[in-house]
Each structure stands twice: as structure tokens, then as C-alpha cells.
Design a protein around this motif. Structure first.
Motif, PDB file in Angstrom:
ATOM      1  N   ALA A  34     -18.759   1.750  10.115  1.00  0.00           N
ATOM      2  CA  ALA A  34     -17.541   1.855   9.306  1.00  0.00           C
ATOM      3  C   ALA A  34     -17.258   3.304   8.954  1.00  0.00           C
ATOM      4  N   ARG A  35     -18.295   4.056   8.582  1.00  0.00           N
ATOM      5  CA  ARG A  35     -18.095   5.470   8.251  1.00  0.00           C
ATOM      6  C   ARG A  35     -17.581   6.252   9.458  1.00  0.00           C
ATOM      7  N   ALA A  36     -18.129   5.966  10.641  1.00  0.00           N
ATOM      8  CA  ALA A  36     -17.683   6.672  11.843  1.00  0.00           C
ATOM      9  C   ALA A  36     -16.237   6.342  12.178  1.00  0.00           C
ATOM     10  N   GLU A  37     -15.854   5.070  12.041  1.00  0.00           N
ATOM     11  CA  GLU A  37     -14.485   4.670  12.369  1.00  0.00           C
ATOM     12  C   GLU A  37     -13.472   5.268  11.395  1.00  0.00           C
ATOM     13  N   LEU A  38     -13.815   5.280  10.111  1.00  0.00           N
ATOM     14  CA  LEU A  38     -12.902   5.851   9.126  1.00  0.00           C
ATOM     15  C   LEU A  38     -12.794   7.367   9.287  1.00  0.00           C
ATOM     16  N   ALA A  39     -13.902   8.012   9.653  1.00  0.00           N
ATOM     17  CA  ALA A  39     -13.855   9.456   9.893  1.00  0.00           C
ATOM     18  C   ALA A  39     -12.944   9.772  11.071  1.00  0.00           C
ATOM     19  N   ALA A  40     -12.970   8.919  12.092  1.00  0.00           N
ATOM     20  CA  ALA A  40     -12.105   9.138  13.251  1.00  0.00           C
ATOM     21  C   ALA A  40     -10.633   8.976  12.904  1.00  0.00           C
ATOM     22  N   CYS A  41     -10.346   8.226  11.834  1.00  0.00           N
ATOM     23  CA  CYS A  41      -8.954   8.022  11.416  1.00  0.00           C
ATOM     24  C   CYS A  41      -8.449   9.131  10.498  1.00  0.00           C
ATOM     25  N   VAL A  51      -8.634   0.935   7.923  1.00  0.00           N
ATOM     26  CA  VAL A  51      -8.091   1.870   8.903  1.00  0.00           C
ATOM     27  C   VAL A  51      -6.601   2.078   8.652  1.00  0.00           C
ATOM     28  N   GLN A  52      -5.894   0.979   8.364  1.00  0.00           N
ATOM     29  CA  GLN A  52      -4.463   1.091   8.101  1.00  0.00           C
ATOM     30  C   GLN A  52      -4.201   1.888   6.828  1.00  0.00           C
ATOM     31  N   VAL A  53      -5.022   1.671   5.800  1.00  0.00           N
ATOM     32  CA  VAL A  53      -4.847   2.414   4.553  1.00  0.00           C
ATOM     33  C   VAL A  53      -5.041   3.909   4.790  1.00  0.00           C
ATOM     34  N   VAL A  54      -6.104   4.264   5.520  1.00  0.00           N
ATOM     35  CA  VAL A  54      -6.385   5.681   5.766  1.00  0.00           C
ATOM     36  C   VAL A  54      -5.276   6.316   6.607  1.00  0.00           C
ATOM     37  N   LEU A  55      -4.838   5.623   7.658  1.00  0.00           N
ATOM     38  CA  LEU A  55      -3.779   6.164   8.511  1.00  0.00           C
ATOM     39  C   LEU A  55      -2.492   6.391   7.720  1.00  0.00           C
ATOM     40  N   GLU A  56      -2.145   5.444   6.867  1.00  0.00           N
ATOM     41  CA  GLU A  56      -0.908   5.592   6.093  1.00  0.00           C
ATOM     42  C   GLU A  56      -1.036   6.707   5.073  1.00  0.00           C
ATOM     43  N   VAL A 108       0.828  -1.197   0.000  1.00  0.00           N
ATOM     44  CA  VAL A 108       0.000   0.000   0.000  1.00  0.00           C
ATOM     45  C   VAL A 108       0.865   1.250   0.000  1.00  0.00           C
ATOM     46  N   THR A 109       1.867   1.265   0.845  1.00  0.00           N
ATOM     47  CA  THR A 109       2.761   2.420   0.915  1.00  0.00           C
ATOM     48  C   THR A 109       3.458   2.660  -0.418  1.00  0.00           C
ATOM     49  N   GLY A 110       3.978   1.584  -1.017  1.00  0.00           N
ATOM     50  CA  GLY A 110       4.662   1.732  -2.304  1.00  0.00           C
ATOM     51  C   GLY A 110       3.727   2.227  -3.395  1.00  0.00           C
ATOM     52  N   THR A 111       2.494   1.713  -3.411  1.00  0.00           N
ATOM     53  CA  THR A 111       1.531   2.154  -4.426  1.00  0.00           C
ATOM     54  C   THR A 111       1.207   3.635  -4.282  1.00  0.00           C
ATOM     55  N   LEU A 112       0.992   4.089  -3.061  1.00  0.00           N
ATOM     56  CA  LEU A 112       0.676   5.499  -2.842  1.00  0.00           C
ATOM     57  C   LEU A 112       1.846   6.403  -3.222  1.00  0.00           C
ATOM     58  N   ARG A 113       3.061   5.976  -2.926  1.00  0.00           N
ATOM     59  CA  ARG A 113       4.232   6.797  -3.264  1.00  0.00           C
ATOM     60  C   ARG A 113       4.438   6.866  -4.769  1.00  0.00           C
ATOM     61  N   ARG A 114       4.193   5.744  -5.464  1.00  0.00           N
ATOM     62  CA  ARG A 114       4.414   5.709  -6.918  1.00  0.00           C
ATOM     63  C   ARG A 114       3.277   6.361  -7.696  1.00  0.00           C
ATOM     64  N   SER A 115       2.126   6.560  -7.056  1.00  0.00           N
ATOM     65  CA  SER A 115       0.953   7.063  -7.778  1.00  0.00           C
ATOM     66  C   SER A 115       1.090   8.519  -8.209  1.00  0.00           C
ATOM     67  N   ARG A 116       2.001   9.259  -7.573  1.00  0.00           N
ATOM     68  CA  ARG A 116       2.188  10.687  -7.849  1.00  0.00           C
ATOM     69  C   ARG A 116       0.851  11.430  -7.701  1.00  0.00           C
ATOM     70  N   SER A 117       0.040  10.975  -6.751  1.00  0.00           N
ATOM     71  CA  SER A 117      -1.272  11.558  -6.517  1.00  0.00           C
ATOM     72  C   SER A 117      -1.205  12.603  -5.409  1.00  0.00           C
ATOM     73  N   ASN A 118      -2.259  13.373  -5.328  1.00  0.00           N
ATOM     74  CA  ASN A 118      -2.374  14.324  -4.227  1.00  0.00           C
ATOM     75  C   ASN A 118      -3.545  13.984  -3.316  1.00  0.00           C
ATOM     76  N   GLY A 119      -4.127  12.803  -3.500  1.00  0.00           N
ATOM     77  CA  GLY A 119      -5.253  12.401  -2.669  1.00  0.00           C
ATOM     78  C   GLY A 119      -5.605  10.946  -2.898  1.00  0.00           C
ATOM     79  N   VAL A 120      -6.488  10.433  -2.057  1.00  0.00           N
ATOM     80  CA  VAL A 120      -6.958   9.050  -2.136  1.00  0.00           C
ATOM     81  C   VAL A 120      -8.482   9.070  -2.143  1.00  0.00           C
ATOM     82  N   TYR A 121      -9.083   8.294  -3.037  1.00  0.00           N
ATOM     83  CA  TYR A 121     -10.534   8.097  -3.048  1.00  0.00           C
ATOM     84  C   TYR A 121     -10.790   6.621  -2.776  1.00  0.00           C
ATOM     85  N   LEU A 122     -11.383   6.326  -1.623  1.00  0.00           N
ATOM     86  CA  LEU A 122     -11.559   4.953  -1.158  1.00  0.00           C
ATOM     87  C   LEU A 122     -13.010   4.518  -1.338  1.00  0.00           C
ATOM     88  N   CYS A 123     -13.221   3.421  -2.069  1.00  0.00           N
ATOM     89  CA  CYS A 123     -14.555   2.840  -2.254  1.00  0.00           C
ATOM     90  C   CYS A 123     -14.641   1.558  -1.426  1.00  0.00           C
TER      91      CYS A 123
END
Length: 430
Positions: free
Chosen positions: A415-422, A389-394, A363-378
Motif C-alpha cells: 500500500a505504501r509503495a502504491e500510494l507513493a507512486a501516485c 489512490v483516487q483520493v491521492v490523485l485528486e 472528496v473533491t468538495g471537502t478538499l475545496r472547502r477545507s481551505r487547506s494547503n495539504g492532506v494528511y492521510l491515515c
């Protein structure tokens, strides 16, 4: 099985004769009422026996205009059903459409001969992937009873249909299969200018003040001026594949698949690239970098389906959270000596890079290589979401803005409440 007019009339007559026999103490009335009830039972048995024989002799042949269809496109279907006719039994059928399709018009029926029904209709496919028909609904009635059955044997659900996401170029093999909906996809016309980087087709939600009306009038479709300031990196789309342990209904799966397709297609049309990561629990199913070809990107969306989570779920704390817990341990009164030391070591192990899993590094490598400025999680938002939770925290640790979407309903509220807290900023409901 439902009673028809004849059965209801016979039942009313039996009750009337019974009432007469009770009032006048007439034994013959009881005999007649009993005979009528026995006849009703016989007719029910006869109906069940006839419909069982029809089901046993049923055979279908389904012909479709094309087995490769673009998302949002349609195809014609002709289904021929044959069966052994039974005296006094009227039979009707309904072709059950695939879960990702909608009926385009009414089903038309033709009965060229006894024991044969031809059903013709058109379908429109709303989500990408490989799908199959839902089977056949068989309806039967005689003068006394009627009923229907949904038959979903695999032999009644063929053929399978491949739905290509909108925006995907068909391969030569697909073109040779009879697919004839080759729409020209509008490409961004890159024009140099002092304030405009390029032009692209209008996407729902774009501000109308960016519409270039002259270019739109010339080509008959809306085009957007894309300023230099809008040329930043696209978000990395992360898709949490549904868990078979928490099954989705056909409607929920359709809505989720359409939301994922919309997120990927909208990102690609807006930015020209779309880094994509598909995960199932603690496992990376597919990781596509920004430079991946368009065909491969949209082809990967066919993997958006229930996927078994083979990697055990685990817990992980980011470094900042570990330090917060450790400070609390150091300040807690009464936790002196060996206990405090062992507790601190135990908490530290959750943030130790020596113990990080392969999933975290991917996950870390993918985010670094993506050259993105954000994440959209479905995500469907069902079951355990510790991997999310780990994906959002990282993502937050790397400085990414995180937003996403989840299915609506009380099952996903936690799930929405837990991810919002992260640290997830926005969470749309599908």
C-alpha cells in the motif's frame, strides 16, 4: 490443564513400578502401576468437573470510579467475583483490561469469604472512543492439576467506558456523571506584534528557537511564538477506517487509534482548526469543515473503529492519466480502425466526469472547502486501496501536498509503495 507436583510424582512412581515389574516379571507391579494411572485419570476428571462447575456458577459485579474518562487519564476499578467453591480447589481471577488501556500498577486481591474474590486496580486509557473490558481470566488448581481460562462473555465485559480525546471540553452531561479531571487546556494567547501572530503551547517537534522563555516561565509551561508566516491553512486530515474484512489485532487498533487522535489533536492545537474526512472504502462516513465546533470535531473520533465497507470498490483515472493512456493507444502500431476507436472510448470512460461517483464529488468538495494547503492521510494499509489512490490523485490534481501514516509491517508495504507512486510524498509507519 497442567500437571502439578502430586501428578508428576504419581506419574514417576507409576513408571518406576512398571520398570520394576518388567525387570522382575512381577504381575503385582503391573497392577499397582495401572492403579496409579487410573487414579491420575480420575483426578484429571475431577479437576475438569470442578472447574466446569465454578465457571457455571461465576458471577461478577464491576464498579468503576467514572465511565467517562479523558484520554491519558485513569480510573479506579473494583471487580467482585462470586462462585460456588469446590473442595480442594483453589481459585484465582484476573481482571482483563480494555484493549485501549494499560494497567497502572498491580492488581490487588482480597478474599473476604469463601467463594468471593475482590480485585482492585487502576487503568490508564490511551485512545479515544467507547471501549469495554476484556472479561475475566479464571485460574484454578488442586494438588494434582492446574489451569486457566479466559472468559469473554458479554456479561463479563461490562460496563463500557467512554474515552474523551485530549483537548475536548466535556459537556454538562459528562460533568454530572462523576468525571472530575477537569484540566485547564492551555489556550493560545494572541498578542499583537510586528513579527509574532500569536502564542500557543509547545507541541512535540516544534523548534526550540521559537520558544518564548519569558512567557513560558510566567505560566509554568512552554509557549511557542507563532510568526505571521506560520498562519497558513491547516492540512485536511483524512482517516481511512479499518475494514472488518482485514481485521487488526488489539495492539494494531490501539496504535492506529492513537495515531489518528494525535494527528487531529496536533493539527487543531497548531492551527486552531482541523478539517476532517472519515472514509470507509468508497463511502464518506463524516465530513467536518474547518468551522466545526471543537466538541463535534473530537467527538467524531469515536467513529474510528472497524466499519463495514458497504459501497463497492471502483477504479477511476484522473484526466492526466487518461490522456497519457490515450496517447499510447494512438501511437501503438497495428491498432487500426474500429479496435483503436473502441479502446480509446473505453479508456476515456474511466476519466469521464459524467460517470464519476458520489464519493469522488464528496472528496473533491471537502478538499475545496477545507481551505487547506495539504492532506494528511491515515490508513491501516490493508486490503484494496483503490479508493485511497483516487483520493491521492485528486488531492495532487488540486495542488495539495500529500503525506500520511500507515501501520508498519509487510502487509502495508504494498500500500505504501502504491500510494507513493501516485504522488504521496511522505508516509510514516505507526
Amino acid at each position: 490443564m497442567k500437571p502439578g507436583p502430586a501428578a508428576e510424582g504419581t506419574g514417576v512412581l507409576a513408571l518406576a513400578v512398571t520398570a520394576y515389574a518388567l525387570l522382575f516379571d512381577d504381575p503385582a507391579g503391573f497392577v499397582v502401576a495401572g492403579a496409579l494411572l487410573v487414579y491420575l485419570v480420575y483426578r484429571a476428571h475431577l479437576f475438569l468437573r470442578n472447574i466446569t462447575r465454578v465457571v457455571g456458577s461465576l458471577a461478577i459485579f464491576r464498579k468503576v470510579e467514572r465511565t467517562i474518562v479523558r484520554q491519558g487519564g485513569g480510573t479506579g476499578v473494583e471487580t467482585t467475583v462470586t462462585y460456588e467453591p469446590r473442595p480442594g480447589l483453589a481459585v484465582g481471577v484476573e481482571d482483563l483490561v480494555p484493549p485501549v488501556a494499560v494497567q497502572d500498577g498491580e492488581q490487588a486481591y482480597d478474599t473476604p469469604e469463601s467463594g468471593k474474590i475482590v480485585v482492585r486496580h487502576r487503568l490508564k486509557f490511551m485512545a479515544a472512543g467507547v471501549t469495554a473490558f476484556g472479561g475475566i481470566r479464571l485460574a484454578a488448581r488442586d494438588p494434582f492439576f492446574s489451569g486457566s481460562l479466559d472468559l469473554k462473555h458479554s456479561a463479563l465485559m461490562t460496563p463500557s467506558i467512554t474515552v474523551i480525546p485530549t483537548g475536548t471540553s466535556l459537556t454538562s452531561a459528562a460533568a454530572g456523571s462523576g468525571f472530575d479531571e477537569h484540566h485547564e487546556e492551555g489556550q493560545a494567547v494572541l498578542l499583537k506584534g510586528q513579527e509574532t501572530r500569536s502564542y500557543r503551547e509547545y507541541v512535540s517537534g516544534d523548534p526550540f528557537e521559537l520558544v518564548d522563555w519569558k512567557l513560558s516561565a510566567r505560566h509554568g509551561k512552554l509557549y511557542i511564538r507563532e510568526p505571521e508566516a506560520m498562519s497558513g491553512g491547516s492540512p485536511c486530515v483524512i482517516v481511512d477506517l479499518p475494514d472488518p474484512g482485514h481485521p487488526l489485532s488489539d495492539d494494531e487498533m490501539t496504535r492506529y487509534s492513537m495515531a489518528v487522535n494525535g494527528a487531529v489533536e496536533g493539527t487543531y492545537r497548531r492551527y486552531g482548526v482541523c478539517p476532517l474526512l472519515l472514509i470507509a472504502g468508497g463511502e464518506v462516513v463524516a465530513s467536518l469543515p474547518p468551522e466545526v465546533p471543537e466538541e463535534e470535531l473530537f467527538g467524531a473520533l469515536a467513529m474510528v473503529r472497524p466499519t463495514e465497507q458497504t459501497v463497492p470498490v471502483y477504479r477511476y483515472l484522473d484526466a492526466a492519466t487518461v490522456q497519457t493512456h490515450l496517447r499510447g493507444v494512438r501511437k501503438a502500431p497495428g491498432w487500426e480502425g474500429t479496435f483503436r476507436e473502441r479502446l480509446g472510448t473505453f479508456i476515456s470512460s474511466f476519466g469521464s466526469e459524467d460517470g464519476l461517483s458520489y464519493f469522488w464529488t464528496q472528496v473533491t468538495g471537502t478538499l475545496r472547502r477545507s481551505r487547506s494547503n495539504g492532506v494528511y492521510l491515515c490508513t491501516p494499509g490493508r486490503g484494496d486501496i483503490s479508493h485511497l489512490v483516487q483520493v491521492v490523485l485528486e488531492a495532487r490534481h488540486l495542488g495539495f501536498d500529500v503525506s500520511g501514516c500507515t501501520l508498519s509491517g509487510p502487509e502495508s508495504a504494498a500500500a505504501r509503495a502504491e500510494l507513493a507512486a501516485c504522488g504521496m510524498e511522505r508516509m510514516e509507519e505507526i
